[in-house]
Design an enzyme around this catalytic site. Structure first.
Site, short mmCIF file in Angstrom:
data_model
loop_
_atom_site.label_atom_id
_atom_site.label_comp_id
_atom_site.label_asym_id
_atom_site.label_seq_id
_atom_site.Cartn_x
_atom_site.Cartn_y
_atom_site.Cartn_z
N GLU A 44 -15.40 8.54 28.01
CA GLU A 44 -13.97 8.84 27.92
C GLU A 44 -13.34 8.19 26.68
O GLU A 44 -13.57 7.01 26.41
CB GLU A 44 -13.26 8.30 29.16
CG GLU A 44 -13.41 9.22 30.33
CD GLU A 44 -12.64 8.76 31.56
OE1 GLU A 44 -12.57 9.54 32.51
OE2 GLU A 44 -12.13 7.62 31.57
N SER A 101 -16.28 13.57 29.89
CA SER A 101 -15.40 14.01 30.96
C SER A 101 -15.02 15.48 30.77
O SER A 101 -14.60 15.89 29.69
CB SER A 101 -14.15 13.14 30.97
OG SER A 101 -13.30 13.58 31.97
N GLY A 102 -15.19 16.26 31.81
CA GLY A 102 -14.84 17.68 31.77
C GLY A 102 -15.98 18.55 31.28
O GLY A 102 -15.82 19.76 31.13
N THR A 136 -19.98 17.31 37.51
CA THR A 136 -19.80 17.43 38.96
C THR A 136 -20.20 18.82 39.42
O THR A 136 -20.88 18.98 40.44
CB THR A 136 -18.35 17.10 39.34
OG1 THR A 136 -18.05 15.82 38.82
CG2 THR A 136 -18.15 17.09 40.83
N SER A 165 -11.23 15.56 37.55
CA SER A 165 -12.06 14.52 36.94
C SER A 165 -12.50 13.50 37.99
O SER A 165 -11.70 13.03 38.79
CB SER A 165 -11.24 13.83 35.84
OG SER A 165 -12.06 12.87 35.23
N SER A 166 -13.79 13.21 37.98
CA SER A 166 -14.31 12.21 38.93
C SER A 166 -13.85 10.85 38.44
O SER A 166 -14.16 10.45 37.31
CB SER A 166 -15.83 12.24 38.96
OG SER A 166 -16.27 13.56 39.13
N1 ATP Z 1 -20.72 26.02 35.75
C1 ATP Z 1 -19.40 26.14 35.74
N2 ATP Z 1 -18.85 27.32 35.98
C2 ATP Z 1 -17.50 27.47 35.96
N3 ATP Z 1 -16.67 26.47 35.68
C3 ATP Z 1 -17.18 25.26 35.40
C4 ATP Z 1 -18.57 25.03 35.43
N4 ATP Z 1 -18.78 23.74 35.11
C5 ATP Z 1 -17.55 23.19 34.92
N5 ATP Z 1 -16.61 24.11 35.11
C6 ATP Z 1 -15.16 23.87 34.99
O1 ATP Z 1 -14.92 22.70 34.31
C7 ATP Z 1 -14.17 21.78 35.08
C8 ATP Z 1 -14.66 20.35 34.90
O2 ATP Z 1 -15.94 20.20 35.38
P1 ATP Z 1 -16.45 18.89 36.10
O3 ATP Z 1 -15.41 18.40 37.00
O4 ATP Z 1 -17.75 19.18 36.61
O5 ATP Z 1 -16.52 17.91 34.89
P2 ATP Z 1 -17.13 16.46 34.87
O6 ATP Z 1 -18.17 16.44 33.83
O7 ATP Z 1 -17.54 16.10 36.22
O8 ATP Z 1 -15.93 15.60 34.43
P3 ATP Z 1 -15.54 14.14 34.82
O9 ATP Z 1 -16.45 13.24 34.11
O10 ATP Z 1 -14.17 14.00 34.41
O11 ATP Z 1 -15.70 14.08 36.28
C9 ATP Z 1 -14.36 22.26 36.47
O12 ATP Z 1 -13.26 21.92 37.26
C10 ATP Z 1 -14.50 23.75 36.30
O13 ATP Z 1 -13.27 24.36 36.24
MG MG Z 2 -16.92 14.82 37.59
#
Ligand code: ATP
Ligand code: MG
Length: 1122
Positions: free
Chosen positions: A409, A122-123, A127, A175-176
């Site tokens: 997570e 996560s994070g 996404t 977070s998704s």
């Molecule tokens: N390529 C990128 N450039 C800039 N910021 C990024 C990038 N990738 C991720 N981030 C930052 O990190 C944060 C978390 O990314 P993201 O929501 O894609 O995580 P995730 O893997 O989907 O997490 P989760 O599993 O909780 O959904 C984003 O809101 C953004 O601020």
């Molecule tokens: Mg996500």
């Protein structure tokens, strides 16, 4: 060399230069397979160096490792997209664009369905990575109104789903909280035509409860912060987020990185772009508001009259507004929240029992209905988006799937949700291992390629621990849920301890090795996941797995008049109640994950492995221990080792030969031997080093991607050459076709023209010939005519001459004959005179003087006597008829006498006839005579009336008894004439039937039915009568202008079939009475007096021939068409 090729080479040179520059300036290594030494430390260092240099992407073969920069990096722009478009993976620095481009082209050109699997905790940036993939695909595929619409809808599905399905957690501000797999569907050209989104288990417990520092789903905050005042008023939302129980418990409302107000606009706009109607949008916000407000409903306990605990709403107002909004019965909802209705089977009979709920149970019921409402709303949204983006065209589709599912997570307090999320991540890791580590190594062994096995951790044991049919954790959980009654979360934990205690990845306080582990509470179990150990608190496992909603609540929701709410609770429909237990949440999730795995395995996978550099979301911190942990559990080292020792590319011989056969003259266009030998010939021809490839049993393995790209580059060049040849041949063929068509057209045109010219010339010649022939024939005819005329003249002349000659001859002969005759006559006369003289001389002496006249007289008398005797004898035989013309002939000398005698005889015969006639007949004859005097030779009608006798009393009035009465009143005794006549109206010339009676002294006009006298005209009043000279029967009786009658009415106009009779009788009667002449005028025009006015009566002959004439009155004119 043609221009296109030159340009391509120049471009390649430029690009190669650019590439070498890039490679030279690259921080660390772009592909970690090239790391030296290939150690974990080197790997982390490489990633770290690149992270600080803002190169966040690194390859392991074709897998992209992406480190979350937590800041904006200058790697994403339309220009960069264009740079990566159509380039090979290793030509440019590592990038998600390169992977996306490779997957897209592979799908479009090689017809292989693709999926991009994005994993990481996560994070880690999953996404974001999925959005980058979608943006790239949207940018490089085709354009057009429809394609752009589809693209826009696909892209706009992200903000909507994020607003409703994402939330701020401790690890990630966005977070998704649901899993998403999106299939983007393309047509044969590679243009997007639609898509399908599958969602996986939304973390609905977040709706009612959030850990300290976390938030509810974004949409609640967006609505409260960003909705316009009008919408807030409509939804009766006021105040801040702190006012709502579901938003204020975690003490986290505002987040620096999130602009809720702006995001609301984005979400609302995205819903419109996708195709939500205004009503649908409104209804969605109403459901969100209902959840929010229902969360504020509070209960207080009391002891009911039967001693059981019951509760009531502390503030009914809180649910009143909700009821209004979702159009629900207030009482019904109140009942459903504070009571529970159950069907209990007692002695075989089903009985409905209503029990009161304690305040705690009521809160549970309230939360359950809110969770259900929100999670169902989310599923409805996904369905609605799918409706909008679904493919509407038929035909073959190509698919590219993008999987962005919640990451692994580990929280302080992990529950059922974390358990299923981590299970899903285990499965994804399983796929990765299967496809990149296990399958690849197995394939080398199968294909007989020399290979030393590389060890890796296979997490299938953990998957088995969770999902195994009867003894897996999910199966045990289901079993406990089924038992009901005494089953509880603790009994579930006990069961787990019984079954799984010996499993190496399962730990609990019952396990020997953990008995003294204080970090593991008694009501928890711990799983050693591939990504680390996670301690799960069993509290709530059973409830969440059961996922039951009290039936009363679902029925209440179904009974709402709010369309959307009703749709969300179809299970509340009393008619659709089933006794069958719905599958548990765990089983549903397991099944959908299995379905997802099947789907992913059917496609060509492309991996993006996301890594987060630290746990504090910092853009400047690279925490080695955090990254090391991820590198380990993601199996990146194993991945690198397999990749390094292995081969970058493999393909069955026949397919490979088919793809590259154009690069060698021996294999082009067809290789007739075994494809393996063909490929060998090809590689030898291309001088590919034998160390660069290996030949398996069925496939060719290429070690280095560069070799493959080299092959691809050559193929592209060759394809261009081939395309040029095809183009050349095609153009030649097209030109040849064009030439043929032009030639055919030219031949046709010239043939047509020649034909036309010949026809023209022929026409000219023909016309000339015809003219000449006509002239010649004319001349010949004239010649002939002249000749004939001459001949005719000659014949005529001859005829004339002959005639003259004959005439002359005849005259001559005639003269001669006459002369001869005269001579004969003269001779005879002379002879007679001579004989007479001789006789006289002879007999003179015997007769007295003058005896000759006496003889002549005697002879004459003899003749006369003979004639008279003859006449006498014939007279008796002569016919008595006066009309007979018979009369005997007489000798010449009695001609005059005969004539006189004949006349005398006729006179005598007439007298005899007259003497035979009686008085009546004589009167009639006199009348006829009178008619004759009037009409004979003056009216065309007259001759045909002559043989018709004058009957007089045509209607036999004399015998009529009623008539006697009339005669008594009038004093008229005799009827001379009676008949039905037409009286012509003086003013409008219309006719009407009347009975006309002529009596002694007057003429009566009587009604023919009643015999009532209409007019009585004394005959002395008659001044004259006028008729036309034609065949008609119309007559006008002129009245004395001084008379009384005349001053009143004027002249009469009648039409009678017996015109001749009535006119002559009228005239005679009038003349007799007056003792003066009464004129009868016969003329086609005369004047009359109507009502004291002079009228011109004019007869026009139109051929009616005695039929009823047509009378037309016009001013002073009466036209009679006869
Ligand atoms: N390529 C990128 N450039 C800039 N910021 C990024 C990038 N990738 C991720 N981030 C930052 O990190 C944060 C978390 O990314 P993201 O929501 O894609 O995580 P995730 O893997 O989907 O997490 P989760 O599993 O909780 O959904 C984003 O809101 C953004 O601020
Ligand atoms: Mg996500």
């Amino acid at each position: 060399m043609n221009g296109g090729k030159q340009r391509r080479i120049q471009q390649a040179l430029f690009m190669n230069g650019h590439t070498s520059n890039i490679l030279e300036s690259m921080v660390g290594v772009g592909d970690m397979v090239l790391l030296d030494p290939l150690t974990e430390e080197a790997c982390i260092n490489n990633v770290k160096r690149r992270f600080y240099a803002e190169d966040i992407y690194t390859y392991i073969g074709q897998v992209v490792v992406s480190v979350n920069p937590y800041k904006k990096v200058p790697l994403f722009s339309p220009g960069t997209i264009q740079t990566y478009r159509g380039r090979n993976l290793y030509e440019l620095p590592p990038h998600i664009y390169a992977i996306a481009d490779d997957a897209y082209r592979s799908m479009r050109d090689r017809n292989r369905d693709q999926c991009v699997i994005i994993t990481g905790e996560s994070g880690a940036g999953k996404t974001e990575a999925s959005k980058i993939v979608m943006q790239y695909v949207a940018a490089v595929c085709g354009k057009g109104e429809e394609v752009d619409r589809v693209k826009e809808q696909l892209l706009q599905s992200n903000p909507v789903l994020e607003a409703f399905g994402n939330a701020k957690t401790l690890r990630n501000d966005n977070s998704s909280r649901f899993g998403k797999y999106m299939d983007i569907e393309f047509d044969f050209k590679g243009d997007p035509i639609g898509g399908v989104i599958t969602n996986y288990l939304l973390e609905k417990s977040r709706v009612v409860r959030q850990t300290e520092g976390e938030r509810n789903f974004h949409i609640f905050y967006q609505l409260l912060q960003g909705a316009p005042q009008s919408l807030l008023n409509k939804l009766r939302l006021s105040g801040t987020c702190e006012k709502y129980g579901y938003l204020n418990q975690s003490h986290c409302v505002a987040v620096d990185t999130i602009d809720d107000a702006a995001h609301f606009q984005v979400t609302e706009n995205a819903m419109r772009v996708i195709g939500f109607t205004e009503t649908e949008i409104q209804q969605v916000f109403e459901v969100v508001t209902a959840v929010l407000k229902l969360g504020n409903a509070d209960f207080e306990s009391y002891i009911s009259f039967n001693g059981t605990e019951a509760c009531s709403l502390t503030d009914e107002h809180s649910i009143e507004e909700v009821c209004k909004m979702i159009q629900c019965d207030h009482e019904q909802l109140k009942q459903a929240l504070t009571n529970r209705t159950m069907d209990i089977c007692i002695t075989g009979l089903s009985e409905r029992v209503v029990s009161t709920l304690s305040s705690g149970q009521a809160v549970y019921a309230r939360d359950a209905v809110c969770k259900a409402m929100y999670s169902r709303l989310f599923s409805w949204l996904v369905g609605r988006i799918n409706d909008s983006i679904k493919v509407r065209t038929r035909g073959k589709k190509k698919v590219m799937g993008v999987l962005d599912i919640y990451g692994f997570e580990v929280f302080e307090d992990n529950n059922f949700e974390q358990f299923v999320i981590n299970y899903c991540n285990e499965k994804l890791q399983q796929i990765f291992i299967e496809l990149t580590l296990k399958e690849e190594q197995d394939e080398y062994v199968q294909e007989g390629i020399e290979w030393s096995h590389i060890d890796y951790f296979n997490n299938s044991v953990i998957c088995q621990l969770i999902e195994k049919k009867n003894t897996g954790i999910l199966a045990i959980l289901d079993e406990e849920c089924l038992i009901g009654g005494n089953a509880s979360d603790h009994s579930f934990l006990n069961k787990l301890n019984e079954v799984c205690i010996r499993h190496e990845h399962y730990e609990s306080r019952k396990k020997k090795s953990c008995r003294s582990d204080k970090t593991l509470p008694y009501d928890c179990f711990r799983l050693r996941h591939y990504a680390g150990s996670v301690t799960y608190n069993v509290q709530g496992f059973l409830d969440k797995n059961n996922d039951l909603l009290f039936r009363g609540l679902s029925q209440t929701m179904f009974s709402c008049d709010h369309q959307l709410v009703k749709k969300l609770f179809p299970d509340g429909n009393p008619r659709r109640q089933t006794k069958k237990r719905p599958p548990t949440a765990g089983t549903q999730f397991k099944n959908s994950v299995a379905e997802l795995m099947k789907n992913l395995l059917a496609k060509n996978p492309n991996y993006i492995r996301c890594i987060k550099p630290n746990d504090v979301k910092s853009p400047n911190l690279f925490d080695d221990s955090v990254v090391r942990h991820q590198v380990r559990y993601l199996g990146l080292m194993e991945n690198m080792r397999v990749r390094r020792a292995g081969y970058a590319y493999r393909q069955p011989y026949d397919q490979c030969l088919q793809r590259y056969k154009m690069l060698c003259p021996n294999t082009w266009p067809n290789w007739l031997g075994h494809p393996r030998e063909g490929l060998q010939a090809l590689l030898t021809h291309l001088r590919v080093k034998p160390t660069e490839y290996a030949k398996g049993r069925t496939k060719l393995f290429i070690r280095n991607p560069r070799t493959l790209f080299d092959l691809e580059e050559r193929r592209r060049d060759k394809m261009e050459d081939l395309a040029i040849i095809i183009q050349k041949v095609f153009r030649g063929w097209r030109q040849w076709k064009l030439y043929q068509a032009m030639r055919a057209s030219q031949i046709l045109i010239s043939a047509q023209f020649r034909g036309y010219r010949q026809r023209k010339s022929y026409q000219l010649q023909r016309n000339s010939a015809v003219t000449i022939a006509a002239f010649f024939r004319g001349w010949k005819a004239r010649q002939l005519y002249k000749q004939m005329k001459y001949e005719k003249l000659c014949i005529w002349s001859v005829g004339i001459i002959r005639k003259y000659f004959l005439g002359w001859q005849a005259r001559k002969l005639c003269r001669q004959i006459r002369h001869e005759k005269r001579c004969i006559w003269a001779a005879n006369v002379i002879r007679a005179y001579y004989i007479g003289w001789k006789v006289r001389k002879e007999y003179r002496k015997r007769f007295r003087a003058n005896a000759a006249p006496k003889i002549v007289s005697f002879l004459r008398n003899c003749v006369r006597r003979k004639y008279l005797l003859f006449l006498h004898s014939r007279l008796a035989a002569l016919p008595c008829s006066l009309l007979s013309k018979d009369w005997p002939r007489s000798p010449i000398i009695c001609h005059t006498t005969n004539k006189h005698l004949r006349k005398i005889y006729h006179g005598w015969r007439c007298r005899k006839y007259r003497e035979m006639l009686d008085e009546e007949t004589r009167r009639i004859m006199r009348e006829k005579l009178s008619a004759s005097e009037i009409f004979r030779g003056r009216k065309t009608l007259y001759p045909e009336t002559v043989p018709r006798p004058f009957k007089g009393d045509y209607v036999q009035l004399r015998q009529n008894i009623n008539w006697r009465r009339v005669t008594d009143s009038t004093g008229e005794s005799e009827v001379y004439f009676s008949d039905i006549v037409y009286k012509i109206n003086r003013s409008n010339a219309k006719d009407s039937l009347r009975l006309m009676v002529l009596c002694d002294t007057s003429m009566l006009i009587v009604n023919q039915k009643t015999l009532a006298i209409k007019y009585r005209l004394p005959v002395t009043e008659i001044a004259g009568i006028s008729v036309s000279p034609y065949m008609d029967n119309l007559f006008v009786i002129h009245i004395n202008q001084t008379g009384e009658e005349a001053s009143r009415k004027g002249d009469f106009v009648f039409h009678s079939e017996h015109l001749v009779e009535i006119v002559s009788k009228l005239r005679d009667q009038a003349e007799r009475a007056k003792g003066a002449q009464v004129p009868v005028r016969i003329s086609n025009t005369f004047s009359a007096q109507f009502n004291g006015k002079g009228i011109q009566v004019e007869f026009v002959e139109t051929g009616l021939n005695g039929k009823m004439p047509v009378c037309k009155r016009k001013d002073d004119q009466l036209d009679v068409l006869v």
